[in-house]
Enzyme design. Sequence first.
Site, mmCIF file in Angstrom:
data_model
loop_
_atom_site.group_PDB
_atom_site.id
_atom_site.type_symbol
_atom_site.label_atom_id
_atom_site.label_comp_id
_atom_site.label_asym_id
_atom_site.label_seq_id
_atom_site.Cartn_x
_atom_site.Cartn_y
_atom_site.Cartn_z
ATOM 1 N N GLU A 1 18.892 36.015 29.443
ATOM 2 C CA GLU A 1 17.874 35.536 30.096
ATOM 3 C C GLU A 1 16.620 36.015 29.560
ATOM 4 O O GLU A 1 16.852 37.097 28.618
ATOM 5 C CB GLU A 1 17.876 35.670 31.989
ATOM 6 N N ASP B 1 10.440 43.845 35.629
ATOM 7 C CA ASP B 1 10.160 42.870 34.401
ATOM 8 C C ASP B 1 8.864 43.137 33.538
ATOM 9 O O ASP B 1 8.151 42.410 33.531
ATOM 10 C CB ASP B 1 10.284 41.716 34.806
HETATM 11 O O1 FUB Z 1 13.131 39.933 38.528
HETATM 12 C C1 FUB Z 1 13.775 38.820 38.586
HETATM 13 C C2 FUB Z 1 14.901 38.221 37.476
HETATM 14 O O2 FUB Z 1 15.754 39.536 37.244
HETATM 15 C C3 FUB Z 1 14.004 38.305 36.291
HETATM 16 O O3 FUB Z 1 13.564 36.980 36.176
HETATM 17 C C4 FUB Z 1 15.181 38.362 35.273
HETATM 18 O O4 FUB Z 1 15.092 38.563 33.974
HETATM 19 C C5 FUB Z 1 15.936 39.582 35.979
HETATM 20 O O5 FUB Z 1 15.206 40.864 35.455
#
Ligand code: FUB
Length: 372
Positions: free
Chosen positions: A205, A36
Amino acid sequence: MFKSGKKAVVLALAGMMAQGSMSAQNPVIRNQFTADPTARVFNNKIYMYRSHDIPSPIEELKEWFCMGDYHVFSSENLTDWTDHGVIVSQTTVPWVNSKSYTMWAPDCVYKNGNYYFYFPAGPKDGKGFRVGVAIGQNPEGPFMPMRTPIEGISGIDPCVLIDDDGSSYIYWSGMGMKGAKLNDDMVSLASEPVNIEGLPEGFKEGPFVFKRGDKYYYTFPWVQDKTETLAYAMGDSPLGPFEFKGLIMEQWPSQCWTNHHSIVEYNGQWYIFYHHNDYSPKFDKNRSARIDSISFNPDGTIVQVKPTLRGVGITDARTRIQVDRYSDISPRTASIDYLNPDNCFEGWKTIFKKRGAWVRYNTVDFGDKPVA
Ligand code: FUB
């Protein structure tokens, strides 16, 4: 076989196996997982705030994301990175469940003399995710966490945009893709959260919002088919409405369910930071940050990015070149593999299966003198 001139291409032809070394490029951090990645430019340096995947020490998370702290990294050339160590940990934030390992995708911005580090995590009281802030006077910290999470936000993956007039907006995902104006204190909402309109159906997301010229780009991981692509929409105001424009990056051809990105301009070039499970081929919750260049069409739309192993940066042609981080490879006759499948961090080797197999490596500097 070798061309001369600046920033040209090296083509390696061989009938042998070449050993990898530990230098450049994707993934960019080669001694730990780095998921991320949010890139920000502060004081002419590029900083990468990212979540920190680890193999889980607790049974409940053995097959899931497991992240207990954040590090920050900085670089001046996008190739050599300094790890400034832990800046925020689940054991030091008063409201976070200190055994939850839920420190997911973060962001960091600068305003009025302070650096504000935003992060999601599981709270001590209650379920799901809240978003908190830690404040520092330097981009590498130390950061002091607020005692409570931001009132009015339940969800993950915070991203903050500071507009040209100084107003700030926060975006996150939680029961839809949300956004709200921030107060000048940067730690409380100035408006009720709104749903971001104009996005396609399907799981989304990880919003990352930036401004280029007078256009706002709302970019996000989106499951169009099986796993996450990176997609975007454009609009004329920070909270929308936005018009969906398409993909920035396709879903992974090999198995990694997530992708998560940020887009930043540094020294006149735009870059996309994203992640893939390069060092964990069998478990896609242990990911690593990558960087590629990104560009725009004359109408402001984004030119789709083909992820590369070569990544970015200029390599000195007179040094050893790590061709397993190639720009292109001869199909079927050359491939890469791990040096040690039991410890992928040891790096890769390039396997040339036939005479005439090749690997192309772009963006090398031959210097000003002719080279053989
Ligand atoms: O890294 C955990 C989660 O996986 C993140 O918050 C999402 O965006 C995905 O990358």
